[in-house]
Design an enzyme around this catalytic site. Structure first.
Site, PDB file in Angstrom:
ATOM      1  N   GLY A 250      -7.010   6.264   5.121  1.00 31.89           N
ATOM      2  CA  GLY A 250      -5.743   6.095   4.410  1.00 31.89           C
ATOM      3  C   GLY A 250      -4.565   6.210   5.346  1.00 31.89           C
ATOM      4  N   ASN A 251      -3.381   6.413   4.795  1.00 34.05           N
ATOM      5  CA  ASN A 251      -2.183   6.613   5.617  1.00 34.05           C
ATOM      6  C   ASN A 251      -1.199   7.486   4.855  1.00 34.05           C
ATOM      7  OD1 ASN A 251      -0.207   4.810   4.122  1.00 34.05           O
ATOM      8  ND2 ASN A 251      -1.848   3.342   4.564  1.00 34.05           N
TER       9      ASN A 251
END
Ligand code: CTP
Ligand code: CA
Length: 227
Positions: free
Chosen positions: A33-34
């Protein structure tokens, strides 16, 4: 002079907004993810709705509440976001793609939890489809298409490259070097670049205020292209 159409300049218009990160599954308990919080995209969806637009918000996983009178579609991965965007794009007059879409996704998804073994572990990734470039390629003259660019260096050149390559009307440049700009915070500092390469530098302000400024530009663009 029509007070009501002035107060709600986007009445009768449809908008499509993407927001948040995407999560790319590695195994049943892990993902790539981020740090995107979704705040910028949610603020834009809310601002467009307040201007009278009918808004579909396609969002990856976030902790945010759906803005009032906005239709939120929850997605997880880049592939799911692509399919929702493709489904709603042709109908939309205004498209703002602020999601932080994963650029790469695991080639293989493990069906059971990966156990630790080797000291060095490698996951093979494949590039995701660029959602913005895909819809940019089929944009009509009646649509306003806005993208974002997140840069740490060579910001203006990189953003202009994306603006041209993805066939956008505007790109909103987020520089990670700016204080008070970025992911989890409520403020941002952006530069908006138009197709004509005109630049608008906005000072540091709340994401809600930036959303309203972006929407003002969108309202003007919709007026110009519908003449
Ligand atoms: N974007 C997208 N689909 C992707 C990747 C990016 O729709 N698979 C969109 C983002 O929502 C954003 C714009 O493209 O509006 C630019 O994203 P950014 O990550 O800044 O640029 P990339 O083109 O992915 O290039 P890079 O990450 O290498 O700078
Ligand atoms: Ca990217």
């Amino acid at each position: 002079y029509n007070f009501f159409s002035d107060a709600l300049p986007l009445q009768g218009k449809k908008a499509l907004v993407t927001a948040g990160p995407t999560h790319e599954t590695i195994d049943p308990v892990r993902f790539i993810g981020n740090h995107s919080s979704g705040k910028m995209g949610f603020a834009i969806a809310e601002a467009l709705q307040r201007l009278g637009a009918q808004v579909v918000l396609v969002s990856g996983p976030t902790a945010l509440k759906t803005p009032d009178n906005v239709q939120q579609l929850h997605v997880i991965s880049a592939a799911e976001m692509l399919s929702q965007v493709e489904h709603h794009f042709d109908d939309a007059d205004i498209i703002v793609m602020s999601a932080a879409v994963a650029d790469y996704t695991p080639i293989e998804v493990a069906t059971t939890k990966i156990k630790k073994k080797e000291d060095v572990f490698t996951i093979s990734l494949r590039k995701t489809t660029d959602i913005l470039a895909t819809v940019g390629a089929r944009k009509s003259s009646k649509q306003t298409l806005v993208g974002f660019a997140l840069e740490t260096d060579n910001e203006l050149e990189n953003a202009k490259g994306k603006l041209a390559r993805k066939n956008l009307d505007y790109i909103v440049l987020n520089s990670m070097q700016d204080q008070g700009a970025g992911f989890a915070v409520d403020t941002n500092k952006v530069t908006i670049i138009g197709k004509d390469l005109n630049k608008i530098h906005l000072p540091l302000k709340s994401k809600m205020e930036i959303a309203r400024d972006i929407c003002e530009i969108i309202v003007d663009h919709q007026l110009i292209i519908s003449e």
